[in-house]
Design a protein around this motif. Structure first.
Motif, PDB file in Angstrom:
ATOM      1  N   PHE A 292       0.820  -1.211   0.000  1.00 52.86           N
ATOM      2  CA  PHE A 292       0.000   0.000   0.000  1.00 52.86           C
ATOM      3  C   PHE A 292       0.856   1.265   0.000  1.00 52.86           C
ATOM      4  N   GLY A 293       1.976   1.224  -0.709  1.00 55.26           N
ATOM      5  CA  GLY A 293       2.827   2.396  -0.841  1.00 55.26           C
ATOM      6  C   GLY A 293       3.786   2.628   0.312  1.00 55.26           C
ATOM      7  N   ALA A 294       3.773   1.786   1.333  1.00 53.35           N
ATOM      8  CA  ALA A 294       4.676   1.940   2.470  1.00 53.35           C
ATOM      9  C   ALA A 294       5.634   0.754   2.524  1.00 53.35           C
ATOM     10  N   TYR A 295       6.845   1.021   2.984  1.00 53.05           N
ATOM     11  CA  TYR A 295       7.827  -0.049   3.106  1.00 53.05           C
ATOM     12  C   TYR A 295       7.538  -0.859   4.364  1.00 53.05           C
ATOM     13  N   PHE A 296       7.479  -2.156   4.211  1.00 52.42           N
ATOM     14  CA  PHE A 296       7.135  -3.064   5.306  1.00 52.42           C
ATOM     15  C   PHE A 296       8.301  -4.047   5.459  1.00 52.42           C
ATOM     16  N   PRO A 297       9.036  -3.987   6.553  1.00 54.24           N
ATOM     17  CA  PRO A 297      10.215  -4.841   6.685  1.00 54.24           C
ATOM     18  C   PRO A 297       9.858  -6.328   6.739  1.00 54.24           C
TER      19      PRO A 297
END
Length: 92
Positions: free
Chosen positions: A34-39
């Motif tokens: 959703f457009g965010a970086y998720f580790p």
């Protein structure tokens, strides 16, 4: 004591370098959701939690919860194994 000062200094520098060994110029491995970086480590943890909950529900559904000692430890171990396997497979 003054002879040990260089040894302590070398140990402190080595400890600092060991702490920083996981940092790389490419950044942390992550997914874009959703457009965010998720580790990936966070995603692996969430998958492990879901696996532990599924294991618990399976034990309750099969009525193994009365026969299985230390249910919390077993479910946490199952979740940890799944999370580590996901992390290992997802990061080469």
């Amino acid at each position: 004591m003054p002879k040990l000062l260089p040894l302590f200094r070398a140990a402190a520098v080595t400890a600092a370098l060991l702490v920083l060994q996981g940092c790389g110029p490419g950044g942390a491995p992550s997914y874009v959701i959703f457009g965010a970086y998720f580790p990936r480590w966070l995603l692996a943890g969430l998958i492990g939690i879901v696996a532990a909950l599924v294991a618990h529900r399976l034990f309750v559904a099969k009525a193994w919860n009365g026969k299985l000692p230390l249910q919390l430890s077993v479910c946490c171990a199952i979740g940890m194994v799944v999370a580590v396997l996901f992390w290992t497979l997802a990061t080469r």
